[in-house]
Enzyme design. Structure first.
Site, PDB file in Angstrom:
ATOM      1  N   SER A 144       0.827  -1.209   0.000  1.00 35.68           N
ATOM      2  CA  SER A 144       0.000   0.000   0.000  1.00 35.68           C
ATOM      3  C   SER A 144       0.856   1.252   0.000  1.00 35.68           C
ATOM      4  CB  SER A 144      -0.832   0.061   1.282  1.00 35.68           C
ATOM      5  OG  SER A 144      -1.695  -1.022   1.380  1.00 35.68           O
ATOM      6  N   HIS A 165      -1.176  -3.073  -7.211  1.00 38.10           N
ATOM      7  CA  HIS A 165      -1.891  -2.665  -5.994  1.00 38.10           C
ATOM      8  C   HIS A 165      -3.395  -2.810  -6.196  1.00 38.10           C
ATOM      9  CE1 HIS A 165      -3.054   0.669  -2.955  1.00 38.10           C
ATOM     10  NE2 HIS A 165      -2.886  -0.462  -2.320  1.00 38.10           N
ATOM     11  N   GLU A 177      -3.757  -0.584  -9.453  1.00 36.92           N
ATOM     12  CA  GLU A 177      -2.664   0.335  -9.791  1.00 36.92           C
ATOM     13  C   GLU A 177      -1.467  -0.517 -10.200  1.00 36.92           C
ATOM     14  OE1 GLU A 177      -3.605   4.251  -7.056  1.00 36.92           O
ATOM     15  OE2 GLU A 177      -2.445   2.653  -6.115  1.00 36.92           O
ATOM     16  N   ASN A 215      -3.722   5.990  -2.506  1.00 37.45           N
ATOM     17  CA  ASN A 215      -3.380   6.157  -1.088  1.00 37.45           C
ATOM     18  C   ASN A 215      -2.727   7.500  -0.772  1.00 37.45           C
ATOM     19  OD1 ASN A 215      -4.547   3.814  -0.323  1.00 37.45           O
ATOM     20  ND2 ASN A 215      -2.663   2.612  -0.285  1.00 37.45           N
TER      21      ASN A 215
HETATM   22  C1  LIG Z   1      -5.099   5.579   7.325  1.00 39.89           C
HETATM   23  C2  LIG Z   1      -4.596   4.750   6.171  1.00 39.89           C
HETATM   24  C3  LIG Z   1      -5.552   3.814   5.575  1.00 39.89           C
HETATM   25  C4  LIG Z   1      -5.316   3.545   4.091  1.00 39.89           C
HETATM   26  C5  LIG Z   1      -5.506   2.140   3.749  1.00 39.89           C
HETATM   27  C6  LIG Z   1      -5.221   1.820   2.327  1.00 39.89           C
HETATM   28  C7  LIG Z   1      -5.463   0.393   2.016  1.00 39.89           C
HETATM   29  C8  LIG Z   1      -5.190  -0.024   0.600  1.00 39.89           C
HETATM   30  O1  LIG Z   1      -3.871   0.106   0.188  1.00 39.89           O
HETATM   31  C9  LIG Z   1      -6.116   0.531  -0.449  1.00 39.89           C
HETATM   32  C10 LIG Z   1      -7.550   0.113  -0.288  1.00 39.89           C
HETATM   33  O2  LIG Z   1      -7.975  -0.990  -0.537  1.00 39.89           O
HETATM   34  S1  LIG Z   1      -8.525   1.365   0.270  1.00 39.89           S
HETATM   35  C11 LIG Z   1     -10.121   0.648   0.403  1.00 39.89           C
HETATM   36  C12 LIG Z   1     -10.847   0.685  -0.874  1.00 39.89           C
HETATM   37  N1  LIG Z   1     -12.164   0.156  -0.688  1.00 39.89           N
HETATM   38  C13 LIG Z   1     -13.235   0.928  -0.474  1.00 39.89           C
HETATM   39  O3  LIG Z   1     -13.134   2.143  -0.453  1.00 39.89           O
HETATM   40  C14 LIG Z   1     -14.511   0.175  -0.251  1.00 39.89           C
HETATM   41  C15 LIG Z   1     -15.671   1.084  -0.027  1.00 39.89           C
HETATM   42  N2  LIG Z   1     -16.876   0.297   0.108  1.00 39.89           N
HETATM   43  C16 LIG Z   1     -17.594  -0.162  -0.938  1.00 39.89           C
HETATM   44  O4  LIG Z   1     -17.239   0.057  -2.089  1.00 39.89           O
HETATM   45  C17 LIG Z   1     -18.838  -0.948  -0.618  1.00 39.89           C
HETATM   46  O5  LIG Z   1     -19.254  -0.607   0.670  1.00 39.89           O
HETATM   47  C18 LIG Z   1     -18.659  -2.498  -0.750  1.00 39.89           C
HETATM   48  C19 LIG Z   1     -18.392  -2.875  -2.198  1.00 39.89           C
HETATM   49  C20 LIG Z   1     -17.516  -3.015   0.116  1.00 39.89           C
HETATM   50  C21 LIG Z   1     -19.934  -3.211  -0.261  1.00 39.89           C
HETATM   51  O6  LIG Z   1     -21.045  -2.803  -0.971  1.00 39.89           O
HETATM   52  P1  LIG Z   1     -22.324  -2.164  -0.286  1.00 39.89           P
HETATM   53  O7  LIG Z   1     -23.300  -1.950  -1.369  1.00 39.89           O
HETATM   54  O8  LIG Z   1     -21.841  -1.002   0.496  1.00 39.89           O
HETATM   55  O9  LIG Z   1     -22.889  -3.170   0.786  1.00 39.89           O
HETATM   56  P2  LIG Z   1     -23.123  -4.721   0.907  1.00 39.89           P
HETATM   57  O10 LIG Z   1     -24.585  -4.919   1.060  1.00 39.89           O
HETATM   58  O11 LIG Z   1     -22.211  -5.229   1.992  1.00 39.89           O
HETATM   59  O12 LIG Z   1     -22.646  -5.398  -0.415  1.00 39.89           O
HETATM   60  C22 LIG Z   1     -23.436  -5.392  -1.577  1.00 39.89           C
HETATM   61  C23 LIG Z   1     -23.105  -6.584  -2.394  1.00 39.89           C
HETATM   62  O13 LIG Z   1     -21.751  -6.495  -2.845  1.00 39.89           O
HETATM   63  C24 LIG Z   1     -21.214  -7.813  -2.956  1.00 39.89           C
HETATM   64  N3  LIG Z   1     -20.039  -7.989  -2.100  1.00 39.89           N
HETATM   65  C25 LIG Z   1     -19.609  -7.153  -1.141  1.00 39.89           C
HETATM   66  N4  LIG Z   1     -18.471  -7.595  -0.618  1.00 39.89           N
HETATM   67  C26 LIG Z   1     -18.182  -8.757  -1.253  1.00 39.89           C
HETATM   68  C27 LIG Z   1     -17.125  -9.680  -1.160  1.00 39.89           C
HETATM   69  N5  LIG Z   1     -16.116  -9.523  -0.288  1.00 39.89           N
HETATM   70  N6  LIG Z   1     -17.147 -10.740  -1.977  1.00 39.89           N
HETATM   71  C28 LIG Z   1     -18.131 -10.925  -2.844  1.00 39.89           C
HETATM   72  N7  LIG Z   1     -19.172 -10.084  -2.985  1.00 39.89           N
HETATM   73  C29 LIG Z   1     -19.183  -9.015  -2.196  1.00 39.89           C
HETATM   74  C30 LIG Z   1     -22.293  -8.790  -2.583  1.00 39.89           C
HETATM   75  O14 LIG Z   1     -22.969  -9.187  -3.722  1.00 39.89           O
HETATM   76  C31 LIG Z   1     -23.167  -7.920  -1.694  1.00 39.89           C
HETATM   77  O15 LIG Z   1     -24.464  -8.397  -1.604  1.00 39.89           O
HETATM   78  P3  LIG Z   1     -24.829  -9.497  -0.462  1.00 39.89           P
HETATM   79  O16 LIG Z   1     -26.248  -9.772  -0.720  1.00 39.89           O
HETATM   80  O17 LIG Z   1     -24.564  -8.829   0.864  1.00 39.89           O
HETATM   81  O18 LIG Z   1     -23.975 -10.692  -0.647  1.00 39.89           O
HETATM   82  N1  LIG Z   2      -6.146  -4.267   3.833  1.00 35.54           N
HETATM   83  C1  LIG Z   2      -6.301  -3.527   2.751  1.00 35.54           C
HETATM   84  O1  LIG Z   2      -7.344  -2.906   2.547  1.00 35.54           O
HETATM   85  C2  LIG Z   2      -5.205  -3.469   1.729  1.00 35.54           C
HETATM   86  C3  LIG Z   2      -5.500  -2.964   0.458  1.00 35.54           C
HETATM   87  C4  LIG Z   2      -4.490  -2.913  -0.522  1.00 35.54           C
HETATM   88  C5  LIG Z   2      -3.217  -3.367  -0.220  1.00 35.54           C
HETATM   89  N2  LIG Z   2      -2.963  -3.858   1.026  1.00 35.54           N
HETATM   90  C6  LIG Z   2      -1.603  -4.386   1.281  1.00 35.54           C
HETATM   91  O2  LIG Z   2      -1.650  -5.792   1.094  1.00 35.54           O
HETATM   92  C7  LIG Z   2      -0.738  -6.437   2.002  1.00 35.54           C
HETATM   93  C8  LIG Z   2      -1.516  -7.425   2.864  1.00 35.54           C
HETATM   94  O3  LIG Z   2      -2.536  -6.744   3.555  1.00 35.54           O
HETATM   95  P1  LIG Z   2      -3.771  -7.524   4.200  1.00 35.54           P
HETATM   96  O4  LIG Z   2      -4.747  -6.500   4.599  1.00 35.54           O
HETATM   97  O5  LIG Z   2      -4.165  -8.651   3.316  1.00 35.54           O
HETATM   98  O6  LIG Z   2      -3.079  -8.122   5.522  1.00 35.54           O
HETATM   99  P2  LIG Z   2      -3.560  -9.327   6.439  1.00 35.54           P
HETATM  100  O7  LIG Z   2      -2.968  -9.071   7.782  1.00 35.54           O
HETATM  101  O8  LIG Z   2      -5.021  -9.530   6.311  1.00 35.54           O
HETATM  102  O9  LIG Z   2      -2.853 -10.609   5.776  1.00 35.54           O
HETATM  103  C9  LIG Z   2      -1.474 -10.769   5.685  1.00 35.54           C
HETATM  104  C10 LIG Z   2      -1.196 -12.274   5.611  1.00 35.54           C
HETATM  105  O10 LIG Z   2       0.188 -12.477   5.285  1.00 35.54           O
HETATM  106  C11 LIG Z   2       0.644 -13.594   6.042  1.00 35.54           C
HETATM  107  N3  LIG Z   2       2.104 -13.520   6.116  1.00 35.54           N
HETATM  108  C12 LIG Z   2       2.846 -12.661   6.846  1.00 35.54           C
HETATM  109  N4  LIG Z   2       4.161 -12.906   6.603  1.00 35.54           N
HETATM  110  C13 LIG Z   2       4.217 -13.927   5.702  1.00 35.54           C
HETATM  111  C14 LIG Z   2       5.287 -14.623   5.057  1.00 35.54           C
HETATM  112  N5  LIG Z   2       6.548 -14.300   5.285  1.00 35.54           N
HETATM  113  N6  LIG Z   2       4.977 -15.608   4.179  1.00 35.54           N
HETATM  114  C15 LIG Z   2       3.673 -15.932   3.917  1.00 35.54           C
HETATM  115  N7  LIG Z   2       2.636 -15.293   4.507  1.00 35.54           N
HETATM  116  C16 LIG Z   2       2.911 -14.320   5.381  1.00 35.54           C
HETATM  117  C17 LIG Z   2      -0.075 -13.463   7.383  1.00 35.54           C
HETATM  118  O11 LIG Z   2      -0.101 -14.703   8.058  1.00 35.54           O
HETATM  119  C18 LIG Z   2      -1.453 -12.987   6.932  1.00 35.54           C
HETATM  120  O12 LIG Z   2      -2.346 -14.073   6.709  1.00 35.54           O
HETATM  121  C19 LIG Z   2      -0.055  -5.312   2.759  1.00 35.54           C
HETATM  122  O13 LIG Z   2       1.125  -4.977   2.107  1.00 35.54           O
HETATM  123  C20 LIG Z   2      -1.076  -4.169   2.673  1.00 35.54           C
HETATM  124  O14 LIG Z   2      -0.487  -2.905   2.814  1.00 35.54           O
HETATM  125  C21 LIG Z   2      -3.917  -3.931   2.011  1.00 35.54           C
END
Ligand SMILES: CCCCCCC[C@H](O)CC(=O)SCCNC(=O)CCNC(=O)[C@H](O)C(C)(C)COP(=O)([O-])OP(=O)([O-])OC[C@H]1O[C@@H](n2cnc3c(N)ncnc32)[C@H](O)[C@@H]1OP(=O)([O-])[O-]
Ligand SMILES: NC(=O)c1ccc[n+]([C@@H]2O[C@H](COP(=O)([O-])OP(=O)(O)OC[C@H]3O[C@@H](n4cnc5c(N)ncnc54)[C@H](O)[C@@H]3O)[C@@H](O)[C@H]2O)c1
Length: 309
Positions: A144, A165, A177, A215
């Site tokens: 990430s 990504h 990405e 991100n």
């Molecule tokens: C501080 C730092 C933090 C940064 C972190 C960065 C992390 C990373 O690098 C980047 C990211 O990922 S960033 C994160 C980026 N992500 C975001 O930003 C996500 C934002 N959220 C969303 O886009 C929506 O809320 C969702 C699509 C998650 C759910 O949709 P919804 O409409 O709100 O609600 P719903 O009712 O639950 O679901 C409706 C239907 O969708 C389907 N379905 C859902 N999940 C499923 C799965 N796992 N499998 C299969 N199907 C799945 C299913 O059909 C379900 O119907 P069901 O009848 O219930 O089976």
């Molecule tokens: N969580 C998110 O929304 C998200 C979205 C995009 C990218 N990412 C990135 O993806 C990566 C994984 O994130 P996550 O949320 O799936 O984490 P997670 O904690 O859900 O899963 C990580 C998994 O890796 C396994 N693991 C750790 N070290 C290992 C090794 N040496 N060999 C094999 N397996 C090992 C752990 O047992 C665990 O099951 C991170 O780099 C994170 O930044 C996370």
């Protein structure tokens, strides 16, 4: 001239061969992201080996994939539910699991790493895999926030190393990405773009810069939401509702933090803060740190900012 033409044809055919070659994929890390990537790759006809550190974790990953596939099947086969089970079983057949990455990469075209967000742990993994994997195997990280070039530096295949990504939940989020580090060859980058499209995703091209595109914008926003709450300027519930109803986001920032995982969020913030300590955008959050210290990592542990069933 004839030499140039032959060279050109050879490079075209080897490029085509490389593209065609991404059939066998090894996903390292069976957590939130790795399980989702494995599911999507298997659903699009790739043969997948999913690797994690223990059989127990892999069992949990397999269960998660199956329940996600059930949700997909329920929608896809709403008219004919009996076909849904065959659909699920066909996809599951494309996935095998292992706890020994070095032995399974021997037959793989692409390794996608989705393990903990820690540079040293990722470097150790890729350093070991570099010795075990065949020449043609492409390595990609789902990091990430870490520079792809830093992760790749533990290997001798900088040209066959890039970033892929994905977004959480992988089966639903259309974006990938694709990151071109300075050492990534054009051929590798093209293969990763093509692989993303083969998964049914929409790829965008990114430079190897902090947070890539999404991100770099999302992390400061999410952190500012936590700080707003820490200052006592809004409850987490109100902030979530405000961003959903006022900005049209599908989830509010606290819901999304719980969904992503608070440990992963903290790894990202701590890493950026260490590199750029004077940047207020990446200042650590006492509340987030407290929840992580208490083991409240979000949806995956049943509690984070909110309690989850
Ligand atoms: C501080 C730092 C933090 C940064 C972190 C960065 C992390 C990373 O690098 C980047 C990211 O990922 S960033 C994160 C980026 N992500 C975001 O930003 C996500 C934002 N959220 C969303 O886009 C929506 O809320 C969702 C699509 C998650 C759910 O949709 P919804 O409409 O709100 O609600 P719903 O009712 O639950 O679901 C409706 C239907 O969708 C389907 N379905 C859902 N999940 C499923 C799965 N796992 N499998 C299969 N199907 C799945 C299913 O059909 C379900 O119907 P069901 O009848 O219930 O089976
Ligand atoms: N969580 C998110 O929304 C998200 C979205 C995009 C990218 N990412 C990135 O993806 C990566 C994984 O994130 P996550 O949320 O799936 O984490 P997670 O904690 O859900 O899963 C990580 C998994 O890796 C396994 N693991 C750790 N070290 C290992 C090794 N040496 N060999 C094999 N397996 C090992 C752990 O047992 C665990 O099951 C991170 O780099 C994170 O930044 C996370």
């Amino acid at each position: 001239m004839a030499f140039v033409t032959r060279q050109f044809i050879r490079s075209l055919s080897s490029s085509a061969a490389l593209h065609a070659a991404i059939k066998h994929v090894t996903i390292i890390g069976g957590g939130l992201m790795g399980a989702g990537i494995a599911q999507v790759a298997a659903s699009t006809g790739h043969s997948v080996v999913l690797v994690d550190t223990s059989e127990d974790i892999l069992k949990k990953s397999a269960k998660g994939i199956e329940s996600s596939l059930k949700r997909v099947a329920k929608k896809k086969f709403a008219e004919k539910p009996e076909d849904g089970e065959a659909f699920i079983q066909k996809i599951l057949k494309n996935i095998s699991t292992s706890t020994d990455a070095a032995s399974v990469v021997q037959g793989t075209d692409l390794v996608v790493e989705a393990i903990v967000e820690n540079l040293k742990v990722k470097q150790d993994l890729f350093g070991a895999l570099d010795k075990a994997a065949p020449e043609h195997t492409i390595f990609a990280s789902n990091t990430s926030s870490l520079p792809i070039a830093d992760i790749a530096s533990s290997t001798a295949r900088l040209d066959r190393f890039g970033g892929l990504h994905f977004f959480n939940p992988v089966p639903m989020m259309k974006l990938v990405e694709v990151i071109k580090a300075p050492g990534t060859s054009q051929q590798t980058f093209d293969s990763l773009l093509e692989f993303s499209k083969a998964l049914g995703k929409h790829p965008v091209s990114c430079k190897d810069t902090p947070g890539f595109i999404v991100n770099r914008l999302l992390v400061p926003y999410m952190l500012e939401a936590v700080r707003l709450h820490e200052r006592g300027h809004g409850s987490k519930e109100d902030i979530d509702v405000a961003m959903k109803l006022g900005a049209g986001y599908p989830m509010g920032p606290f819901e999304l933090l719980d969904y992503v995982g608070l440990d992963t969020s903290k790894f990202i913030i701590d890493g950026w803060h260490e590199k750029d300590p004077d940047n207020p955008l990446f200042a650590p959050s006492p509340l987030l740190n407290k929840l992580v210290a208490e083991g409240k990592l979000g949806k995956k542990t049943g509690e984070g900012f909110y309690k989850h069933k």
